[in-house]
Design an enzyme around this catalytic site. Sequence first.
Site, PDB file in Angstrom:
ATOM      1  N   SER A 253       0.956  -1.066   0.024  1.00 15.88           N
ATOM      2  CA  SER A 253       0.131   0.199   0.103  1.00 15.88           C
ATOM      3  C   SER A 253       0.954   1.497   0.123  1.00 15.88           C
ATOM      4  O   SER A 253       1.957   1.196   0.542  1.00 15.88           O
ATOM      5  CB  SER A 253      -0.855  -0.051   1.163  1.00 15.88           C
ATOM      6  OG  SER A 253      -0.138   0.066   2.434  1.00 15.88           O
ATOM      7  N   LYS A 254       0.303   2.344  -0.571  1.00 12.40           N
ATOM      8  CA  LYS A 254       1.133   3.668  -0.521  1.00 12.40           C
ATOM      9  C   LYS A 254       1.043   4.296   0.890  1.00 12.40           C
ATOM     10  O   LYS A 254       2.039   4.809   1.287  1.00 12.40           O
ATOM     11  CB  LYS A 254       0.498   4.615  -1.378  1.00 12.40           C
ATOM     12  CG  LYS A 254       1.129   5.871  -1.754  1.00 12.40           C
ATOM     13  CD  LYS A 254       2.088   5.719  -2.633  1.00 12.40           C
ATOM     14  CE  LYS A 254       2.878   7.182  -2.995  1.00 12.40           C
ATOM     15  NZ  LYS A 254       4.178   7.147  -3.389  1.00 12.40           N
ATOM     16  N   ARG A 255       0.297   3.637   1.615  1.00  9.04           N
ATOM     17  CA  ARG A 255       0.168   4.449   2.990  1.00  9.04           C
ATOM     18  C   ARG A 255       1.541   3.821   3.536  1.00  9.04           C
ATOM     19  O   ARG A 255       2.007   4.499   4.488  1.00  9.04           O
ATOM     20  CB  ARG A 255      -1.010   3.938   3.599  1.00  9.04           C
ATOM     21  CG  ARG A 255      -1.135   4.562   4.894  1.00  9.04           C
ATOM     22  CD  ARG A 255      -2.400   4.159   5.768  1.00  9.04           C
ATOM     23  NE  ARG A 255      -2.635   2.782   6.015  1.00  9.04           N
ATOM     24  CZ  ARG A 255      -3.688   2.398   6.457  1.00  9.04           C
ATOM     25  NH1 ARG A 255      -4.597   3.111   6.715  1.00  9.04           N
ATOM     26  NH2 ARG A 255      -3.777   1.040   6.725  1.00  9.04           N
TER      27      ARG A 255
END
Length: 483
Positions: A253-255
């Site tokens: 995930s980008k997070r």
Amino acid sequence: MKQVRTRFAPSPTGYLHIGGLRTALYAWLYAKKYDGKFILRIEDTDQERFVEGATELIYRTMRETGLMYDEGPDVGGDYGPYIQSERRDTYQQYIDQLIESGGAYYCFCTKEELQQRREAAEKDGGAFRYDGKCKHIPLEEAKRRVAAGEPYVVRQCIPQTGEAGFDDLVFGHISVPVEELEEGILMKSDGLPTYNFANVVDDHLMGITHVIRGMEYLSSTPKYNLLYEALGWEVPTYIHLAPVMRDAQHKLSKRHGDASYEDFINKGYLKDAIINYIALVGWNPGTDQEIFTLDELIDAFDVKGISKSPGIFDVQKLTWMNAEYIRKMDEAAFTQAAMPYYQQILQPDAVQCNILYRVLQPRLEVFTQIPEKIAFLKELPAYDNALYVHKKMKTDEAVARKAVGASYEALKKLTQWTEQSVHDALMQTAQENEMKNGQIFWPVRVAVTGTEVTPGGAIEAAVLLGREETLRRMEHAMAQLAE
């Protein structure tokens, strides 16, 4: 045998995801393995998700990683244009063909109507699926409504009975009853095709023989094949890939800063290490070999080695592999990669590349570690005299006081400031004061770096700092040790 033609068809919606890059790699490897062609196609029909500059980023990433395409928007080819938004007229032709043959129909249901039916279905505890309301509108009536300017979309017409199936080189034979398939939209109200339709048309017209993509498209592939059949086209060979996961439960995930190729480049990983590692995430070469060049990957690549299970992206394993690549770099390549990080700490004229290469290369895992490792060169950190205590070196504050003072006097006399001259001066100091080498070198390193761990030792630190700064720091150390 027909020439193998594979494609990578990303959407320009941001940075290139690691999973997408792996798909591109496998498609590239398969084409090269069989002396085929690898095509890049930009699928930008979803204009709401379009990100400015993302297309150029895709080109750059492909070039940087060595996955150069034989045909594509910026290199040309015989089957262009290679950007979907530039192919609108092409899609309309086949939409018209499908409508005339009964493979598709005009749908005039508004978003509000569909939302009401969706809410009603959910209220009854079921999942909404388009009910085919507009399928029974006579074609001539539908055409009159279109001509009159009534908004519409075009939906796929699914047969009422039978099975829709296909063979996948990874997952084997897959078949579903056609009544389970929803009659999805092929052409949107803005006149642009959906992915579900455009990829079928483009793959056929571009002569794609092997479609390599993520397994999220497995459930849609039977519908794609019905389109191929309705248009009288040959169905390609399918190779679907299980997803790349952060762990058994979570996707990348980008997070978490681990979703894209660019994320890892920015974290100081080498492109060759990234490509090498993602090749092994979900594919087994059948040997114990782990380090591969691109040419070696081409030779070793075999679809039989692709796993049906999700590939776990182990950052620790990537970091290990990146360190292995760093160890193999020559000074020129290392310095080129390291220079942006050197310049975060040092002025350009203060970068002594040969020493930094020698002391850093054996100790780095990723290049972003460089600023922290050489931060002492910019500024002497505050430190406690307890740092001078080293049981193995048999040093304490008293030993350090003597060592730093004697070393300072010896170094101050030097007319040449080189590794050899600093080394000789410190060795002579140890001998003249009847001290072990470590009892000199450890206190001097602490005095000039202010840290317990540094790349290289006292000699390299002194030469990197230069004569004036080294002596200044030793004066500071003597004052601190005298307190």
